[in-house]
Write an enzyme that holds these catalytic residues in place. Structure first.
Site, PDB file in Angstrom:
ATOM      1  CD  GLU A   1      41.058  29.840  43.887  1.00 36.38           C
ATOM      2  OE1 GLU A   1      41.832  29.085  43.285  1.00 36.38           O
ATOM      3  OE2 GLU A   1      41.364  31.009  44.229  1.00 36.38           O
TER       4      GLU A   1
ATOM      5  CB  ALA B   1      41.905  37.788  46.388  1.00 38.46           C
TER       6      ALA B   1
ATOM      7  CD  GLU C   1      40.519  33.484  40.202  1.00 38.39           C
ATOM      8  OE1 GLU C   1      40.338  33.207  41.391  1.00 38.39           O
ATOM      9  OE2 GLU C   1      39.745  33.114  39.294  1.00 38.39           O
TER      10      GLU C   1
ATOM     11  N   GLY D   1      38.747  34.139  44.711  1.00 38.79           N
ATOM     12  CA  GLY D   1      39.129  33.527  45.973  1.00 38.79           C
ATOM     13  C   GLY D   1      37.936  33.114  46.816  1.00 38.79           C
TER      14      GLY D   1
END
Length: 247
Positions: free
Chosen positions: A108, A62, A128, A105
């Site tokens: 994911e 992200a 993370e 991210g």
């Protein structure tokens, strides 16, 4: 589509290329919004989705600059988790074509797809916790389902980064291919999928996602729907005619 994605629309598939190479395809709010637009189209007109990256990077996570400013209400809104869940629930199968890092991210997003093809330089990880947060967009449960709890804990709690070869060995990745063959391999897989009956694919995907308690009743009802389709009759008739002609 301008902005963060390049999108190629086809008859039976859509190719989406994440296109923020200057920040290693970090997933920001604009990319989330544009991926939702892609989902809108695929829900209205179901087709196979292929997602890939740019310049040897799938997605390195992200966007940290935006993530740093997010607060409690942003987390509760499920900005990334809602998108990845929507991608996982798309009617037709989804393929992640991964070259280079798929981290945070980005990992994911790959976990949310039905298939993952990768090159030897692909790698997967969820760092993370080192940033003071958790992998809250699906990794804490999808990764456990995909690779088992022991390896999921190594990745999520100890920061282990999994190589392409390791990912293939644990079936996180379906196939390893050379960098210059990645999209061709995704096309071949999409073509194999597309040979099947579209409604049968959609109902089978729903059956795979259904909770254990839904079986076998869900399967019986879905099969009842398929038994009444013209597609089923035509395909079975063609199969029997081919078998007769082969005798």
């Amino acid at each position: 589509m301008s902005g963060t994605l390049k999108v190629e629309e086809g008859r039976d598939r859509v190719l989406v290329q994440l296109d923020r190479p200057h920040v290693r395809n970090a997933i920001d709010a604009e990319m989330v919004a544009e991926l939702h637009e892609v989902c809108d189209g695929l829900e209205r007109r179901p087709r196979i989705l292929v997602i890939t990256g740019t310049d040897g990077v799938f997605a390195a996570g992200a966007d940290i600059r935006q993530l740093r400013e997010r607060r409690r209400e942003d987390a509760l809104a499920g900005i990334n988790s809602g998108l990845f869940d929507r991608i996982a629930r798309l009617p037709m199968p989804t393929i992640a074509a991964i070259d280079g890092p798929a981290l945070g991210g980005g990992a994911e997003l790959a976990y949310a797809c039905d298939f993952r093809l990768a090159t030897p330089r692909a790698r997967f990880g969820n760092p993370e916790a080192g940033l003071g947060i958790m992998a809250a967009a699906g990794a804490c449960w999808r990764l456990r389902e995909l690779v088992g709890e022991p390896l999921a804990k190594e990745i999520l709690l100890a920061g282990r980064v999994v190589s392409a070869e390791e990912a293939l060995a644990v079936r996180l990745v379906n196939e390893l291919v050379a960098e210059d063959e990645l999209l061709a391999a995704a096309d071949r897989l999409a073509a194999r999928i597309a040979r099947n009956a579209p409604l049968a694919l959609r109902l089978t995907k729903l059956a795979l996602a259904a909770p254990p308690g839904a079986h076998p009743r869900f399967d019986d009802v879905a099969q009842a729907v398929l038994f009444e389709t013209e597609d089923k009759h035509e395909r079975m008739t063609a199969f029997l005619e081919r078998r007769r002609s082969d005798r």
